[in-house]
Structures are given as structure tokens and as C-alpha cells.
Design a protein around this motif. Structure first.
Motif, mmCIF file in Angstrom:
data_model
loop_
_atom_site.group_PDB
_atom_site.id
_atom_site.type_symbol
_atom_site.label_atom_id
_atom_site.label_comp_id
_atom_site.label_asym_id
_atom_site.label_seq_id
_atom_site.Cartn_x
_atom_site.Cartn_y
_atom_site.Cartn_z
ATOM 1 N N GLU A 362 0.822 -1.191 0.000
ATOM 2 C CA GLU A 362 0.000 0.000 0.000
ATOM 3 C C GLU A 362 0.862 1.249 0.000
ATOM 4 N N PRO A 368 -3.803 0.622 -2.600
ATOM 5 C CA PRO A 368 -3.002 -0.428 -3.246
ATOM 6 C C PRO A 368 -2.065 0.172 -4.295
ATOM 7 N N VAL A 370 -0.970 -1.079 -6.931
ATOM 8 C CA VAL A 370 -1.406 -1.401 -8.291
ATOM 9 C C VAL A 370 -2.927 -1.389 -8.310
ATOM 10 N N ASP A 371 -3.499 -0.579 -9.212
ATOM 11 C CA ASP A 371 -4.954 -0.468 -9.285
ATOM 12 C C ASP A 371 -5.578 -1.806 -9.667
ATOM 13 N N THR A 372 -6.671 -2.110 -9.035
ATOM 14 C CA THR A 372 -7.440 -3.301 -9.377
ATOM 15 C C THR A 372 -8.817 -2.863 -9.843
ATOM 16 N N GLY A 373 -9.270 -3.407 -10.933
ATOM 17 C CA GLY A 373 -10.576 -3.038 -11.467
ATOM 18 C C GLY A 373 -10.497 -1.822 -12.369
ATOM 19 N N ARG A 670 -3.796 9.954 -10.979
ATOM 20 C CA ARG A 670 -3.584 8.944 -12.012
ATOM 21 C C ARG A 670 -3.161 9.585 -13.340
ATOM 22 N N GLY A 691 -0.981 3.125 -10.860
ATOM 23 C CA GLY A 691 -1.297 3.136 -9.434
ATOM 24 C C GLY A 691 -0.715 4.398 -8.834
#
Length: 706
Positions: A362, A368, A370-373, A670, A691
């Protein structure tokens, strides 16, 4: 023959005494067991906290020359926000009351050597000058060239007081100067060298009021150097400068330090790198305490003792123990719990206060790496620019390039900001970042004529669509910037500073509701440690009793009505303006170098609040063998949440962050845009992070085109 008396303690040592065999030059500044006050202490004072002792028992000296084989000392003062770096500089410039009066002296300035060089150096404020960037009064930091209002720097009309950079460097800023005094103190060779070293050649004919924030800092440093002081105090000289300029400035300061012309003393934040040529440091702790002074090589000895000094606190009905370092500034008025043993609950409560294991992957804000979704973005455009090109006469400031837009090549900047987007805007000093912000916020006069739409409308009426007023624009934008800071009224209280977010002007009457008052109170309580200089944390035992009765957080916030914005420390002012920009949850938040001047903890706490509001807090686990580990983010206990919980940036809000420092870029950013240096003709570059920038190893190099 009668024997001469021995020298007194405070006597000058420029000549050999009867008992001395070696001639030593007296120190430039000497403080021996002195205690300082802002006003004279009286036994009748009812509230000692209103006039606390500043650096009690201070002993320190700055040698005027190296003696024998000793090397010249180059000092840096290091401390977190509100620790008193600027106050320390004020003390060594002869300000604030000294008790006893003779504890502070300037022996070298009284020698015949100084009188032969220039008798004006007998004046302490002439010999020892201070360059700061907090809008302080007096000293070398005052330029006296600012306009009367935000838009003044962008207007084409030149007033009689719009002195050029060259006038400022030569000191020709008087309306009725004497002819024989103009520029007589400035040597042409020194002037040309400083202009070259600080990259001011292209700016010498520009009005001072038209310079960007970073350019103004460079000009003020140059003016101070040309004033030939014996000692130059530079208060965070690298703040607000782009990386290329920082690399140039540090060697320049080193060459000046080596020649002792002038002798330099730097003030730095804990996260700032210490230049290699610094030999000695002073490390400041909270409440105007010096926890270490001496050689830079031994600086670790100054913090080891402070970290080890902990007190054991045992809660009622529990045998668990918690170590709490005394020097740590607590959050929200509570003494922060530090996990030493495997403790799951705060003593005397049934609520878990520290998680056992912080999440590894984190960012500082608990995002996080690395972005998820897929991010959810709303299609509504808040700002639309189609070929924006700003120029003043022959000088192109922004958009001097061709850019592809909607399948066509078009001159100027084309850029769209939609709801939910988080943008970072980067580029060297003078590339047009502040101009870009002024166009969005409609402070720039050319905002009327350029192809810009803000919240779906332009400034001028169009067929079937009325124009948008500046009050409508600024009511939906929250902004914090050095320009806002420079013009913000100093007589407003800290509470009034936050409440002005709901007013049409800085001094206008805010339109407040009950919910607005709750939000202001929450921000003031959450950041009391950073805003209130007299902040004292509650004891754990008292807080435990309050929690057991389930009455919530008890302390008063009347202090926010009694502290004026102008009397608060520089870092506290920046925190107040940051909170002002987000407290009303505007559609667009603009943070232009909003975190500069803060130490790393205060900065990260602001970023945590920007991301999560009050729903997340910092924790720091402690290990017996390894010491304090990296802090982590955990859910705030519900007992500490306000009546109307403030959350972070919403999905319907957009963010623009302008910064020169990687650590001052929030983890939520971002998209990014890098503006080219003005006049090069290169186009703006765009990109996106996978991320938080913190976890993107090459992201910063990519932004700067390295």
C-alpha cells in the motif's frame, strides 16, 4: 607592576589576553545559556502558555572564521512543522527578548576588522539577513513588488510600481530614488554571475509581479546574495523549485559557503536531503526544544535518545503496556498508541486500536500500489480547453505548440477534466502551470477571450447559453496555492479561514448551515496538533475514562477563534488553506504546491485526509529489536468520528495537483500532464499511472522526460 584583570566572560577575544598565546577571531554569533520570549515575562501573567519560553537555556555560536586546522562550519537547522526554525532564525538576528540580555552577543561585528570593511555591518539586521517565503515582514525576504489583487500579475498594463526583475536585483524599487544611490551596492560582475547561476537571464525585463512562484523565489535569493550580507539565513531555499533548478542552486550555495561570502545557515524539513557541504546541524523537537546540535556525522545521536525515551502507560483493568514516544505529535488530541507487544485492544476498552500487521503493498495513504478493477469515471466535463494559447506581446507563456485534438492538429493546449479524474500537472518554473490554474479559476483576464469552458459554460454569453460568473466558478472550486496564501487576509481567525470557503470573497460573509459548522469543527479537531501552537494532548487515562462513558471526544476548539491566520506558523497557514480548499466538498479541488512548507508527517496526514477523510488514521508498530517501523493506515475507531463523518474525495469530484516534488503528489493522482519550458516550442506530454506514483519506480523520470 600591576597585573591586568582577566577577561570577562562576555568580552571580545579579537586581541590576545594576558593569559592567551593564540589569537582567535571572535564568533559571529554567540548565545550562552539564553532564554527568549516574545514579550517580557511578568509574574502577573495569568496564562503562561500565552508567552512560553523559547529555546530555554540555549547555547550556540557561529564561528566567524576557521581557526587553525579546523574547517569552516556550515550549519543547517532541521525540524518538523511548527518546531521553530523561523523563530530560531529570528533569535540569531537579534529579535525576541533575551534573558539575561548579555547571553546573546555579536562579538565579531564589534571588531575593527568589520569597521574597516564596512561600518554598516555594525547593524545586525544589515550583517545578518533572512530570506524566507512565508510572507513575513522585514528582512531580505520582502520584495515589496506584489500586486494588490490576484489578477494584477496577468494584466498587460504596467504601473509605476511594477518594477522589473533587474530593478529588483539592483535595489531600484523606490518611487523617488536618489540618482547617486541607484544600484551602487551591486557589482556588475556579481550581478551577471548570479543571473546566470539562477537562470534569470530571460526574466530580467519582466515585472516582478508577473513571475511564477518558483521564479520569485530564485529572484529573492539572488537579491539577498547581491546584498553582500555577512550571514545569510535561507529558510527552506529548495521549496517550490523544479528539480533542474535545485541541482543548479545547491552547487552555487556550496561555492558561496566555501568562500564564506556570505556564511550560510539553512533551514530544512526532516524529509529534505542535507547538502553534502553541510558540516553541522541543529535538530529541533516540539515546543522549541533542541534535541541535538553538533557535527552532521553524529546527527543520529540526537534522535536515538528521543526515540528511546518512552513512558509506560497501564490502563484500568488491563495489564497490557503500550510504549508512547514523548516526542511524537499525536493526532486528534489523543496520545497515539504504539504496538510493542501483541496488543489487540487499547487498555481499559474493548475496541482494537492497532492492527497487528500493516498491509505491505500500500501507499502512504493506504491505497493499493497497483490499481485493481476499472475506475468509475463520470462523463461530465468540468473544464474544457480547445487550443488555448496565452501570450503577452511577443512573449508566449502557454500553448506555444501544435497538438492533435479530435483528429485535427491545432495550436495551443487542448485538455479536458472530467468528474472523478485526478490530474497531476508538472513542468519547470515559468512553464505556465500557475497561468493554467488562473485560467481555470478565472483569475486571468484572458479567460474571457480564450476557448475555455468551465462547468459547461464560457465566461462570455453564447447563443442560447448565458456566461458563467466568477462567483459561480469559484463557489464550485476549492483552491490552495502560494498566490492565495500571499493575498489571504492575515486578520482572520483560523476558524474564519475555513468558513471563508462559503463566502464570495476572502472577507465576505460566509453562508453557513449547521452541517457546514460540523464540518469545520471536525477539521479543526482533526488537525489541532498542526494548527494550534499551544496544543497539548490529552492523557491516555483521561481519554480512557471518556471512552468508557461513551461520550466521545471532549476537548474544546475555542482556540480556533483566538488564533489569527497571520500569527500562526507558516506550516499551520498552509494546513488551514488546504482544509479551506476541501471542506465544502467542491466539484473541483486545485492544489497548487499546497503541501510545500510542511514536514513529512503533516503532509502525509493531509494526503490521508484528502483520500479518506476522518475514516482512516496513522498507526506505527514498534518492535523491541528493530525500533519504530514504517507507519501504516488503519480504520479510525468509531468513537472518534464526528457527527457527520467527513469522507475523502468523492467519485463526483475532480482533482488537479501541481507540484515539483514526487512526495507531494497524492496517491490518488492517475492522469498527468507535463508542460514544456516556455519558448521551446515542445508540446505538452500526457500519461497515466498504473497506481500511486509512490509505487511507480520510473514515473517521476517519465514525467520530467529523463
Amino acid at each position: 607592576m600591576r597585573r591586568p584583570p582577566p577577561p570577562t566572560r562576555n568580552s571580545a577575544r579579537s586581541t590576545p589576553s594576558f593569559y592567551s598565546t593564540v589569537t582567535q577571531s571572535p564568533p559571529m554569533i554567540r548565545i550562552e545559556n539564553g532564554t527568549f520570549y516574545r514579550k517580557y515575562p511578568s509574574v502577573l501573567d495569568q496564562d503562561a502558555a500565552s508567552n512560553p519560553a523559547i529555546f530555554p537555556g540555549l547555547t550556540w555560536s557561529l564561528p566567524s572564521k576557521a581557526v587553525g586546522d579546523a574547517k569552516q562550519q556550515h550549519w543547517a537547522v532541521i525540524g518538523p512543522s511548527n518546531a521553530g526554525k523561523t523563530t530560531f532564525f529570528d533569535i540569531i538576528r537579534g529579535q525576541h527578548l533575551c534573558i539575561p540580555p548579555a547571553a546573546r552577543s555579536f562579538p565579531y561585528l564589534s571588531t575593527k576588522e568589520v569597521e574597516r570593511e564596512d561600518s554598516r555591518y555594525r547593524n545586525v539586521l544589515r550583517a545578518i539577513q533572512h530570506v524566507g517565503f512565508g510572507g513575513e515582514r522585514g528582512g531580505a525576504g520582502r520584495s515589496g513588488t506584489r500586486g494588490a489583487y490576484l489578477s494584477a500579475r496577468y494584466e498587460s498594463r504596467r504601473e509605476a510600481t511594477d518594477f522589473s526583475v533587474m530593478d529588483f536585483l539592483r535595489g531600484n524599487t523606490d518611487l523617488n530614488p536618489l540618482e547617486e544611490q541607484e544600484g551602487k551596492d551591486v557589482n556588475d560582475q556579481s550581478l551577471n554571475k548570479v543571473i546566470s547561476d539562477l537562470k534569470l537571464k530571460a526574466l530580467v525585463d519582466m515585472p516582478m509581479g508577473n513571475l511564477s512562484n518558483g521564479q520569485t523565489r530564485r529572484a529573492r535569493i539572488a537579491r539577498a546574495l547581491l546584498g553582500n550580507p555577512m550571514v545569510l539565513l535561507l529558510d527552506e531555499p529548495f521549496m517550490g523549485l523544479d528539480p533542474p533548478t535545485m541541482k543548479t542552486l545547491s552547487p552555487l550555495l556550496y561555492s558561496l559557503a566555501q568562500a564564506s561570502s556570505p556564511r550560510l545557515v539553512l533551514a530544512l524539513r526532516p524529509q529534505d536531503p542535507i547538502p553534502g557541504w553541510i558540516t553541522h546541524v541543529i535538530r529541533l523537537g516540539p515546543k522549541f526544544q533542541i534535541i541535538y546540535q553538533g557535527s552532521k556525522d553524529l546527527v543520529g545521536l540526537g534522535t536515538a535518545g528521543a526515540t528511546a525515551r518512552t513512558r509506560k502507560l497501564i490502563g484500568t483493568g488491563s495489564s497490557a503496556r503500550i510504549d508512547i514516544p514523548e516526542h511524537v505529535i499525536p493526532q486528534r488530541g489523543l496520545t497515539k498508541a504504539y504496538q510493542l507487544e501483541r496488543i489487540k485492544y487499547l487498555p481499559g476498552t474493548n475496541y482494537p486500536f492497532c492492527w497487528l500487521e500493516p498491509t505491505k503493498a500500500e501507499s502512504r495513504e493506504g491505497i493499493p500500489l497497483v490499481d485493481t478493477g476499472v475506475p468509475v469515471l463520470l462523463n461530465e466535463a468540468l473544464v474544457e480547453m480547445q487550443g488555448v494559447h496565452v501570450r503577452y506581446g511577443d512573449q508566449e507563456v502557454l500553448g506555444s505548440w501544435e497538438q492533435e485534438n479530435r483528429g485535427q492538429t491545432q495550436k495551443g493546449l487542448s485538455w479536458t477534466i472530467r468528474r472523478g479524474e485526478r490530474w497531476g500537472v508538472f513542468g519547470p518554473n515559468g512553464c505556465g502551470k500557475t497561468t493554467l490554474v488562473s485560467l481555470i479559476c478565472s483569475d486571468h483576464p484572458q479567460a474571457y477571450s480564450l476557448p475555455i469552458k468551465v462547468f459547461g459554460r464560457g465566461r462570455l454569453p453564447q447563443l442560447g447559453l448565458p456566461g458563467i460568473s466568477i462567483f459561480d466558478i469559484q463557489s464550485r472550486i476549492g483552491q490552495s496555492s502560494p498566490e492565495i496564501h500571499a493575498f489571504f487576509p492575515r486578520n482572520l481567525s483560523i476558524r474564519q479561514t475555513l468558513e471563508s470557503a462559503w463566502a464570495d470573497t476572502f472577507l465576505g460573509t460566509p453562508r453557513l448551515t449547521y452541517e457546514n459548522d460540523i464540518n469545520v469543527d471536525t477539521c479543526l479537531r482533526w488537525f489541532e496538533a498542526e494548527l494550534n501552537p499551544a496544543f497539548t494532548p490529552l492523557t491516555t487515562n483521561f481519554v480512557t475514562k471518556i471512552w468508557k462513558k461513551d461520550k466521545g471526544f471532549p476537548n474544546s476548539i475555542d482556540w480556533a477563534d483566538n488564533i489569527r491566520f497571520g500569527d500562526a506558523p507558516f506550516s499551520a497557514q498552509r494546513v488551514a488553506l488546504f482544509l479551506r480548499s476541501i471542506v465544502k466538498r467542491p466539484d473541483l479541488v486545485v492544489l497548487d504546491e499546497a503541501f510545500s512548507g510542511m514536514d513529512d508527517y503533516t503532509r502525509d496526514k493531509c494526503m490521508l485526509f484528502l483520500t479518506w477523510g476522518e475514516t482512516k488514521s496513522f498507526g506505527v508498530p514498534v518492535d523491541r529489536k528493530e525500533g519504530v517501523k514504517t507507519r501504516f493506515v488503519y480504520d479510525t475507531p468509531p468513537q472518534l468520528l464526528s457527527e457527520r463523518t467527513i469522507e475523502g474525495l468523492g467519485k463526483d469530484q475532480a482533482l488537479i495537483c501541481v507540484s515539483h516534488i514526487k512526495e507531494e503528489v497524492p496517491g490518488v493522482v492517475r492522469q498527468w500532464m507535463s508542460l514544456p519550458e516556455a519558448g521551446t516550442g515542445n508540446a505538452a506530454r500526457f500519461g497515466r499511472f498504473p497506481g500511486p506514483l509512490e509505487g511507480y519506480d520510473h514515473g517521476w523520470d517519465e514525467i520530467w522526460g529523463v
